[in-house]
Enzyme design. Structure first.
Site, mmCIF file in Angstrom:
data_model
loop_
_atom_site.group_PDB
_atom_site.id
_atom_site.type_symbol
_atom_site.label_atom_id
_atom_site.label_comp_id
_atom_site.label_asym_id
_atom_site.label_seq_id
_atom_site.Cartn_x
_atom_site.Cartn_y
_atom_site.Cartn_z
ATOM 1 N N GLU A 97 0.825 -1.210 0.000
ATOM 2 C CA GLU A 97 0.000 0.000 0.000
ATOM 3 C C GLU A 97 0.861 1.262 0.000
ATOM 4 O OE1 GLU A 97 -2.978 0.293 -0.721
ATOM 5 O OE2 GLU A 97 -3.560 -1.804 -0.608
ATOM 6 N N TYR A 180 -6.565 6.513 4.304
ATOM 7 C CA TYR A 180 -6.572 5.555 3.188
ATOM 8 C C TYR A 180 -5.794 4.280 3.557
ATOM 9 C CZ TYR A 180 -5.134 2.966 -0.777
ATOM 10 O OH TYR A 180 -4.890 1.900 -1.596
ATOM 11 N N ASP A 198 -8.770 6.386 -2.095
ATOM 12 C CA ASP A 198 -7.644 7.042 -2.774
ATOM 13 C C ASP A 198 -8.203 7.801 -3.984
ATOM 14 O OD1 ASP A 198 -8.233 5.118 -4.650
ATOM 15 O OD2 ASP A 198 -6.238 4.198 -4.677
HETATM 16 N N1 ADE Z 1 -4.071 0.320 -5.225
HETATM 17 C C1 ADE Z 1 -3.754 0.428 -3.940
HETATM 18 N N2 ADE Z 1 -3.927 -0.726 -3.301
HETATM 19 C C2 ADE Z 1 -4.362 -1.608 -4.207
HETATM 20 C C3 ADE Z 1 -4.709 -2.948 -4.154
HETATM 21 N N3 ADE Z 1 -4.655 -3.611 -3.017
HETATM 22 N N4 ADE Z 1 -5.117 -3.505 -5.269
HETATM 23 C C4 ADE Z 1 -5.171 -2.794 -6.387
HETATM 24 N N5 ADE Z 1 -4.864 -1.541 -6.501
HETATM 25 C C5 ADE Z 1 -4.450 -0.928 -5.418
#
Ligand code: ADE
Length: 421
Positions: A97, A180, A198
């Protein structure tokens, strides 16, 4: 001075009015099956369009209908096989993340695997020397992200933990973790019922609600966070991690920015107020205020006996603790560049002007020119390390801002004075 750039949609009054009219006009057409539990319950008294400039008052109506179940069912069918989706380990999810903030999925995959091979546990991260950590992050940019990760890891290890806490507030207490990230880690690793909003998710939400509010205003994000929290609480049978990842997926693969949106593939197309009104290319609205200070720089590739000079940047400030090529403020002429080296005690054999480079930070723009200077005597400087090409690529963490020049470091065959041309 601030430049205001409307990045998506030109939200002039006429368009806002248009949105307002068709919004109310379409309300009854769009109503899906009544499933109170999974509907957002907001009953707004203010109108989307007329409250555009005051996000506190902006209460866009959510479409009436089940959002969570069609979204989750769609995701189960289409989800991409990404490395961080094969684990429930909170540490690994955290790493993904943080990397995914400001970086694309395709760019992150390689870094993710390499980082976790080098530092497979929270304890490994807490104990990792800064130089090694920055090298693992080299090229991802925004280095404060990884510095905060190390700080957080140290804090957690000191509390006697060997992984992240399964508690939303405790996640929020970690350096570098905001709403987030806490929502994403908590839901994906532990099933905590908090949203993860996000930029992609915000686009989906503002499109679903056909809102003209400025998507970059924190109050707009908070508004949707609250709405999505009630949505999650209203559908306990839908896994919160699946819900959050599904809506991210929708934003990343279907509800794309600008006119690229693929509405026919959307599991929520029957609910979407933007689609109903044909406003896809206008929404969302994002008002970007750019205020970058221009800094002109001259970057040096000083070469002596197959080694190049690099030095460590100060421990605080921009790109702190990373390595850079010697450089100076302003754009030097070739003559001034040679003088500069000689004033530092170097003897110049040959100097060559390199191409110009540019790098954008959030508040600064570097406009760079460069010189490759072959010296028979090294300029002095306590802070200079004379490194081989291999070390500059493999050992020292050199930020992407210097990539234009790092890429120009010749391999053995191209080196000045090597006998080949
Ligand atoms: N963007 C941020 N975290 C994500 C996730 N777990 N899967 C796909 N896109 C992402």
């Amino acid at each position: 001075m601030n430049d205001i750039i409307m990045t998506t949609g030109e939200a002039d009054n006429k368009q806002r009015q248009k949105a307002g009219e068709s919004y109310s006009g379409n309300k009854t057409d769009i109503a899906g099956q009544e499933q109170k539990k999974t509907m957002l319950s907001h009953a707004p008294d203010a109108h989307n369009a007329t409250n555009k400039d005051d996000p506190e008052k902006m209460k866009p109506r959510m479409p009436e209908g089940d959002i969570a179940h069609p979204l989750a069912a769609w995701f189960e069918n289409v989800k991409r096989d990404l490395p961080w989706r094969r684990t429930k380990d909170a540490y690994r999810i955290w790493v993904s993340e943080i990397m995914l903030q400001q970086t694309t999925i395709s760019a992150v995959i390689g870094y993710y695997e390499r980082f976790l091979t080098a530092l497979p546990t929270l304890k490994d991260l807490a104990a990792c020397p800064d130089d090694r950590l920055l090298k693992l992050w080299e090229g991802l940019g925004y280095y404060s992200r990884v510095r905060n990760m190390k700080k957080a890891a140290i804090q957690l290890v000191e509390q006697g933990l060997d992984n992240l806490p399964a508690d939303h507030k405790a996640l929020l207490d970690m350096p570098g973790v905001g709403a987030y990230t806490a929502g994403a880690i908590g839901s994906l690793a532990f099933g905590l019922r908090y949203p993860a909003v996000d930029g992609n998710v915000l686009r989906v939400m503002t499109r679903l609600t056909a809102s003209y509010a400025d998507n970059l205003k924190p109050a707009v994000k908070s508004y949707y966070e609250k709405e999505m929290k009630s949505l999650l609480d209203g559908c306990p049978d839908v896994d919160s991690g699946v819900f959050n990842e599904a809506i991210m997926e929708l934003g990343e693969t279907v509800c794309l920015p600008h006119g690229e949106v693929l509405c026919e593939e959307c599991p929520l197309k029957h609910l979407c107020l933007t689609k109903a009104q044909g406003l896809q290319s206008e929404l969302p609205v994002r008002v970007i205020k750019t205020k970058r200070r221009i800094e002109k720089k001259t970057i040096f590739l000083w070469e002596h006996e197959g080694r190049f000079a690099v030095r460590k940047r100060p421990e605080t400030g921009l790109l702190s603790g990373l390595y850079e090529f010697p450089n100076t403020e302003g754009h030097l002429t070739e003559e001034a560049a040679v003088d500069f080296v000689e004033k530092m005690g170097g003897s110049v054999i040959a100097a060559e002007r390199l191409k110009a480079g540019k790098h954008l930070f959030s508040h600064i723009e570097w406009q760079m020119i460069g010189y490759r200077v072959h010296v028979s005597k090294r300029p002095t400087g306590e802070d200079l390390c004379w490194a081989t090409r291999e070390e500059i690529f493999g050992k020292y963490a050199v930020p992407g801002a210097f990539d234009t020049y790092r890429k120009l470091i010749p391999d053995d065959k191209q080196r000045i004075g090597s006998g080949t041309d």
